[in-house]
Design a protein around this motif. Sequence first.
Motif, PDB file in Angstrom:
ATOM      1  N   LEU A  91      29.112  65.600  45.744  1.00 21.36           N
ATOM      2  CA  LEU A  91      28.649  64.022  45.174  1.00 21.36           C
ATOM      3  C   LEU A  91      27.941  63.729  46.445  1.00 21.36           C
ATOM      4  N   ARG A  92      28.050  63.841  47.572  1.00 16.88           N
ATOM      5  CA  ARG A  92      27.304  63.604  48.537  1.00 16.88           C
ATOM      6  C   ARG A  92      25.862  63.940  48.625  1.00 16.88           C
ATOM      7  N   ARG A  93      25.789  65.161  48.161  1.00 20.00           N
ATOM      8  CA  ARG A  93      24.371  65.599  48.157  1.00 20.00           C
ATOM      9  C   ARG A  93      23.654  65.089  46.941  1.00 20.00           C
ATOM     10  N   GLY A  94      24.310  64.655  45.970  1.00 15.60           N
ATOM     11  CA  GLY A  94      23.650  63.759  44.781  1.00 15.60           C
ATOM     12  C   GLY A  94      23.289  62.310  44.798  1.00 15.60           C
ATOM     13  N   GLY A  95      23.945  61.699  46.098  1.00 14.47           N
ATOM     14  CA  GLY A  95      23.954  60.227  46.239  1.00 14.47           C
ATOM     15  C   GLY A  95      24.416  59.834  47.605  1.00 14.47           C
ATOM     16  N   ASN A  96      24.706  58.578  47.411  1.00 16.24           N
ATOM     17  CA  ASN A  96      25.348  57.970  48.626  1.00 16.24           C
ATOM     18  C   ASN A  96      26.841  57.758  48.566  1.00 16.24           C
ATOM     19  N   VAL A  97      27.457  58.535  49.300  1.00 17.63           N
ATOM     20  CA  VAL A  97      28.963  58.272  49.550  1.00 17.63           C
ATOM     21  C   VAL A  97      29.340  57.887  50.686  1.00 17.63           C
ATOM     22  N   VAL A  98      30.154  56.779  50.932  1.00 18.63           N
ATOM     23  CA  VAL A  98      30.821  56.266  52.040  1.00 18.63           C
ATOM     24  C   VAL A  98      31.984  56.567  52.361  1.00 18.63           C
ATOM     25  N   ILE A  99      32.449  56.707  53.505  1.00 23.24           N
ATOM     26  CA  ILE A  99      33.947  56.922  53.772  1.00 23.24           C
ATOM     27  C   ILE A  99      34.105  55.747  55.023  1.00 23.24           C
ATOM     28  N   ALA A 100      35.160  55.259  54.659  1.00 24.20           N
ATOM     29  CA  ALA A 100      35.643  54.214  55.701  1.00 24.20           C
ATOM     30  C   ALA A 100      37.056  54.854  55.804  1.00 24.20           C
ATOM     31  N   VAL A 101      37.595  54.852  57.289  1.00 21.00           N
ATOM     32  CA  VAL A 101      38.765  55.308  57.334  1.00 21.00           C
ATOM     33  C   VAL A 101      39.515  54.317  58.363  1.00 21.00           C
ATOM     34  N   ARG A 102      40.796  53.959  58.185  1.00 15.73           N
ATOM     35  CA  ARG A 102      41.398  53.074  58.995  1.00 15.73           C
ATOM     36  C   ARG A 102      42.658  53.695  59.541  1.00 15.73           C
ATOM     37  N   ALA A 103      43.208  53.536  60.610  1.00 18.70           N
ATOM     38  CA  ALA A 103      44.488  54.202  60.777  1.00 18.70           C
ATOM     39  C   ALA A 103      45.785  53.032  60.997  1.00 18.70           C
ATOM     40  N   GLU A 104      46.806  53.549  60.360  1.00 20.66           N
ATOM     41  CA  GLU A 104      48.001  52.367  60.730  1.00 20.66           C
ATOM     42  C   GLU A 104      48.938  52.953  61.500  1.00 20.66           C
ATOM     43  N   ALA A 105      48.959  52.689  62.761  1.00 16.35           N
ATOM     44  CA  ALA A 105      49.920  53.038  63.955  1.00 16.35           C
ATOM     45  C   ALA A 105      51.412  52.705  63.391  1.00 16.35           C
ATOM     46  N   PRO A 106      52.429  53.587  63.812  1.00 14.24           N
ATOM     47  CA  PRO A 106      53.664  53.186  63.568  1.00 14.24           C
ATOM     48  C   PRO A 106      54.255  51.792  63.918  1.00 14.24           C
ATOM     49  N   ALA A 107      53.569  51.437  64.966  1.00 13.57           N
ATOM     50  CA  ALA A 107      53.899  49.924  65.364  1.00 13.57           C
ATOM     51  C   ALA A 107      53.459  49.198  64.361  1.00 13.57           C
ATOM     52  N   ASP A 108      52.304  49.286  63.688  1.00 15.37           N
ATOM     53  CA  ASP A 108      51.553  48.356  62.700  1.00 15.37           C
ATOM     54  C   ASP A 108      52.644  48.351  61.512  1.00 15.37           C
ATOM     55  N   ARG A 109      53.074  49.313  61.197  1.00 10.77           N
ATOM     56  CA  ARG A 109      54.036  49.361  60.190  1.00 10.77           C
ATOM     57  C   ARG A 109      55.222  48.722  60.372  1.00 10.77           C
ATOM     58  N   ASP A 110      55.754  48.991  61.462  1.00 12.71           N
ATOM     59  CA  ASP A 110      57.091  48.340  61.979  1.00 12.71           C
ATOM     60  C   ASP A 110      56.817  46.848  61.906  1.00 12.71           C
ATOM     61  N   HIS A 111      55.715  46.356  62.543  1.00  7.98           N
ATOM     62  CA  HIS A 111      55.486  44.961  62.639  1.00  7.98           C
ATOM     63  C   HIS A 111      55.440  44.420  61.181  1.00  7.98           C
ATOM     64  N   ARG A 112      54.649  44.916  60.081  1.00  5.70           N
ATOM     65  CA  ARG A 112      54.492  44.518  58.737  1.00  5.70           C
ATOM     66  C   ARG A 112      55.735  44.377  58.285  1.00  5.70           C
ATOM     67  N   ALA A 113      56.502  45.582  58.451  1.00  8.33           N
ATOM     68  CA  ALA A 113      57.951  45.470  57.652  1.00  8.33           C
ATOM     69  C   ALA A 113      58.941  44.404  58.199  1.00  8.33           C
ATOM     70  N   GLY A 114      58.722  44.012  59.429  1.00  7.58           N
ATOM     71  CA  GLY A 114      59.485  42.713  59.985  1.00  7.58           C
ATOM     72  C   GLY A 114      59.002  41.532  59.319  1.00  7.58           C
TER      73      GLY A 114
END
Length: 117
Positions: A91-114
């Motif tokens: 797909l990338r060779r045929g056009g524009n493919v963009v990857i955005a990656v974001r990490a969710e650290a365990p502390a982030d999950r615990d905070h959101r769960a609270g």
Amino acid sequence: MCTGPAEAVQAGELLLSPLASCSLSNIELHAQERASGLPGGQVHISYERDPQDPTRYACIRLGLLLSGVTQEEAETLAGLFADSCPIYNTLRRGGNVVIAVRAEAPADRDHRAGEER
């Protein structure tokens, strides 16, 4: 007999669902090999049709949310995926493919769960 909303699957969905599947399985495999401790991930894929040529996609966006790893490790895993996935690279060779990656650290999950309690 089955009934449903009578909506047909769109061509973009058929094209991009293997990319979504490949991205997560590929990343999980690399995480296992690296002992990254990746407990899970999510992928969101979207696309835009080319306004001058509706038979092409102007852009495909792949959003990855990887849980339990640092941002640096998430970016490494996304890079390993990009280097080794034949679906992504076709797909990338045929056009524009963009990857955005974001990490969710365990502390982030615990905070959101609270906050959700």
